[in-house]
Design an enzyme around this catalytic site. Structure first.
Site, PDB file in Angstrom:
ATOM      1  CB  SER A 176      47.503 -13.684 -23.929  1.00 49.15           C
ATOM      2  OG  SER A 176      48.273 -14.208 -24.983  1.00 49.15           O
ATOM      3  CB  SER A 179      50.948 -11.945 -24.895  1.00 47.57           C
ATOM      4  OG  SER A 179      49.570 -11.691 -25.013  1.00 47.57           O
ATOM      5  CE  LYS A 184      48.948  -8.370 -24.002  1.00 48.70           C
ATOM      6  NZ  LYS A 184      48.156  -9.621 -24.163  1.00 48.70           N
TER       7      LYS A 184
END
Length: 487
Positions: free
Chosen positions: A188, A164, A89
């Site tokens: 997330s 996210s 990420k």
């Protein structure tokens, strides 16, 4: 089950489970270079449709493979990945790669050193194949930003992928990587896993490294594994875990690996099912029906599902205060150049944290303990608490957050994520896994919350449910606008 017809036109290697790919790497049946090439081919094939992998690094990956060969690297560590290509990420430092955090202010920031978690993963044979998209500084459950744009849902590219960790979830679902890193504060890991039909695992604080570098004692924001099934998630968790003095909350590796625990006979299982947490948050009827159907399908033969929910007084206020502390201590300390680019919701987060009163902080700290003790006692009666990840299926990619859920107006972008609050507030491990599909063919996941530091038992239970639901876990070609995915 309303699962749409799908196909996978990518390389056969990309359809392997991560554990099978690692087995083949260890046996010399495939090379790290061949897996990297397959990953690159798949990214080139599908990423334009979903925008999941936003930073590409083939030269760095090839150099990492060369170093593995030079070291004749072999390890018997249970988390040894043996040269497997993974996605990271874009919210964590990887030496030599941009870490934009989705912010124009950091578009050219390239760290010289990696986060300790990345050091651990690369030291255990992970080959980083690219970085995946995130909303600005990870704030939001719709993955878009001013640097790379929006990530789209592989099951219908008109819809959002959640956030996210939306880039990681979409990359897994389309077969760009076998495993991906994610992180979680307000769901997330869990929300994008649910929206994209994969597994997202928020472990206990410290189980997979520490929190943000500047607030290393903060337990609310954690890193964790994402995968296409439960056993692959256990593999990546084994690769992530371990104590590091630079991360004061980090935990030692368990005596028994999570992969072994996940495969063991779980014995009798008791699941408490709370489809709206005693009315804590609204849930669309179709989501309720998918979850009810999943719970009905798994029970029987040693697995009991009962409708039960603990009393969770003050959960909403407690979580919002703790979250405000996080944003006040992390986001509000960013340089003015970064804050100048903040989207409205991120600016509001920082302001909320800055303006918290001492009384609110003290009460949140006290009620956090009360909620933990309530859940600890409740989970002495049940193995897991099963609940929604969100009360709604994925929405249009252009809409930052749903204006309403089941007719209830959402006052801000966090309110529709209320089912994520409990695990974060109490520091309990939580896992999102596929549970079924809506009538329009969109994935719906179910969230399982386990006992304190109970990752092993949580994985056992999740694996048992996964086997009974028997949903496919192979990657798909993106369905363009929900269609057949023709290019």
């Amino acid at each position: 089950m309303n699962r749409p017809e799908t196909r996978n036109s990518g390389p056969e290697l990309c359809a392997l489970s991560a554990r099978e790919a690692v087995r083949m790497l260890k046996q010399g049946e495939v090379s790290p270079g061949e897996l990297l090439e397959a990953s690159l081919q798949r990214v080139d094939q599908v990423n334009a449709d979903v925008n999941a992998t936003v930073i590409h690094c083939p030269e760095r990956a090839e150099a990492a493979i060369t170093r593995l060969h030079e070291k004749s690297a072999v390890s018997d560590h249970p988390g040894w990945l043996a040269g497997l290509t993974v996605g990271i990420k874009d919210l964590i430092d990887v030496a030599g790669l941009p870490n934009t955090c989705g912010s124009p202010a950091l578009a050219n920031y390239v760290p010289e050193c990696s986060d300790p978690l990345i050091e651990r993963l690369e030291g255990r044979g992970a080959v980083i194949g690219g970085k995946t998209n995130t909303p600005e500084f990870g704030a939001g459950a719709n993955t878009f930003n001013a640097v790379f744009g929006a990530t789209r849902n592989p099951w219908n590219t008109d819809m959002n992928a959640g956030g996210s960790s939306g880039g990681s979830a979409a990359a897994l679902a389309t077969g760009q990587f076998w495993l991906c890193h994610g992180s979680d504060l307000a769901g997330s890991l869990r929300t994008p896993a649910s929206f994209c039909g994969v597994v997202g695992f928020r472990p206990s604080p410290g189980r997979a490294g520490g929190g943000p570098a500047d607030t290393a004692f903060s337990p609310e924001a954690v890193d964790g594994p994402m995968a296409r099934d439960v056993l692959d998630a256990a593999l990546l968790l084994d690769a992530m875990c371990g104590y590091d003095a630079r991360q004061p909350l980090s935990l030692p590796e368990p005596e028994q690996t999570f992969q072994i625990a996940a495969r063991q006979n779980p014995g009798s299982i008791r699941v408490a099912f709370a489809e709206d947490l005693n009315g804590f948050a609204p849930v669309e009827m179709e989501v309720r029906e998918v979850l009810r159907s999943a719970m009905a399908e798994v029970q029987g033969e040693g697995l009991i599902v009962e409708e039960a929910c603990p009393m969770l007084d003050g959960l909403n206020e407690t979580y919002l205060t703790l979250r405000g502390i996080h944003y006040g201590a992390v986001t509000d300390y960013l340089p003015q150049e970064a804050k100048r680019h903040f989207k409205r919701t991120l600016r509001e987060n920082a302001e909320f944290g800055r303006n918290l009163t001492a009384a609110a902080i003290y009460e949140a700290m006290r009620n956090k303990t009360r909620l933990y003790q309530t859940m600890r006692g409740f989970l002495e009666q049940y193995d897991v608490l099963a609940l929604p990840n969100t009360g709604i299926a994925p929405g249009p990619v252009e809409v930052e957050y749903p204006p309403s859920v089941d007719g209830v107006i959402m006052d801000d972008y966090v309110e529709w994520l209320k089912f994520s609050f409990l695990a974060t507030t109490t520091g309990l491990p939580a896992l999102s896994m596929p549970a079924g599909f809506t009538s329009r063919g969109m994935p719906v996941g179910i969230q399982l919350i386990g006992p304190p530091r109970g990752e092993a038992r949580l994985l056992q239970v999740a694996r048992a449910l996964e086997q009974r639901l028997d949903l496919p876990s192979v990657p798909i070609d993106p369905l363009i606008g929900g269609g057949a995915g023709e290019k």
